[in-house]
Design an enzyme around this catalytic site. Structure first.
Site, short mmCIF file in Angstrom:
data_model
loop_
_atom_site.label_atom_id
_atom_site.label_comp_id
_atom_site.label_asym_id
_atom_site.label_seq_id
_atom_site.Cartn_x
_atom_site.Cartn_y
_atom_site.Cartn_z
N HIS A 91 0.76 -1.29 -0.06
CA HIS A 91 -0.17 -0.13 0.08
C HIS A 91 0.86 1.14 0.21
CE1 HIS A 91 -3.56 -2.13 1.98
NE2 HIS A 91 -3.16 -2.79 0.95
N ASN A 92 0.38 2.27 -0.45
CA ASN A 92 1.18 3.53 -0.54
C ASN A 92 1.29 4.06 1.11
OD1 ASN A 92 2.05 6.08 -0.56
ND2 ASN A 92 0.33 6.98 -1.63
#
Ligand SMILES: CC(C)(COP(=O)(O)OP(=O)(O)OC[C@H]1O[C@@H](n2cnc3c(N)ncnc32)[C@H](O)[C@@H]1OP(=O)(O)O)[C@@H](O)C(=O)NCCC(=O)NCCS
Length: 223
Positions: A91-92
């Site tokens: 994920h970011n």
């Protein structure tokens, strides 16, 4: 060409003398057809259950629209439960929340391009490369962007976060080098020989040399 017993097109390469196929051992390139995965001949997965979808077990976060590739060489031996976590799994982490809101807000109008853009999170680790004749022990996990060299051995339940040099045994979490399998000089010759690229017939005829550790003997039959 002479008939060989090794056949890369067999889905189940392990066949008992009475003709029984062992269904829990599969040639991976005969059961995986995925745009982001390349697998060389003879690389097998020995997993205790028969699976419907080998790609989504082995590389569960590698989607057809993911930008990264998973490349596995020839003659790899992949034990039960091994998972390869590729770059699209991340994920970011640069914002306040890592929650992947976009994944849950798709509509019929969301285009393939927009889906591809969702994978462009900062800090992507790129492709995963597993060399030839690599043995990956039971339930090991290979993390994103790692390159594992030819002839390496990954210990059971290892978590591989960094590249592994050819003909090196690694183990643990995070996986660390345990030892080199052969001298530097021998490893250099093995990497020059690349026996896995020989014709199947030549491999079958020279199994004794391939399965022993006399480098002079193997080197002398290279031509
Ligand atoms: C990695 C492996 C090949 C090493 O075998 P080996 O060379 O005989 O190793 P040893 O048992 O002599 O152990 C050497 C060192 O590695 C460590 N080690 C062994 N296996 C390890 C593992 N899976 N994770 C972390 N460390 C490991 C040992 O603790 C020992 O450490 P020390 O030198 O600090 O005491 C083996 O332990 C292994 O994990 N094999 C995978 C088996 C498997 O999953 N088979 C599935 C069917 S194909």
């Amino acid at each position: 060409m002479k008939k060989t017993l090794l056949d890369p097109q067999k889905k189940y390469p392990m066949v008992m003398p009475d003709g029984t196929e062992i269904k829990t051992v599969v040639h991976l390139n005969q059961v995986i057809d995925h745009p982001q995965i390349e697998i060389g001949d003879f690389s097998y997965f020995g997993h205790f259950e028969v699976l419907e979808d080998y790609a989504s077990f082995l590389a569960p976060y590698l989607f057809p629209l993911s930008p990264e590739k998973l490349v596995i060489g020839k003659f790899c031996q992949i034990a039960h439960g091994v998972r390869i976590i590729t770059s699209s799994a991340n994920h970011n982490m640069n914002g306040f929340s890592t929650f992947p809101f976009n994944n849950f807000m798709m509509t019929p109008e969301t285009s393939a391009k927009e889906i591809e853009a969702m994978f462009q999170v900062p800090g992507r680790k790129g492709n995963t490369h597993i060399g030839n004749d690599v043995w990956i022990g039971m339930e090991a996990i290979i993390m994103p962007g790692v390159t594992i060299g030819d002839g390496a051995i990954i210990g059971a339940r290892s978590v591989v976060v960094k590249d592994v040099e050819p003909y090196t045994i690694v183990g643990g979490n995070p996986a660390k080098a345990i030892k080199k399998r052969f001298s530097e000089e021998t490893i250099e010759k093995l990497l020059e020989l690349k026996w896995w690229n020989w014709d199947v017939e030549k491999i079958e005829q020279n199994l004794e040399a391939i399965l022993n550790s006399d480098i002079k003997k193997l080197y002398n039959i290279r031509l």
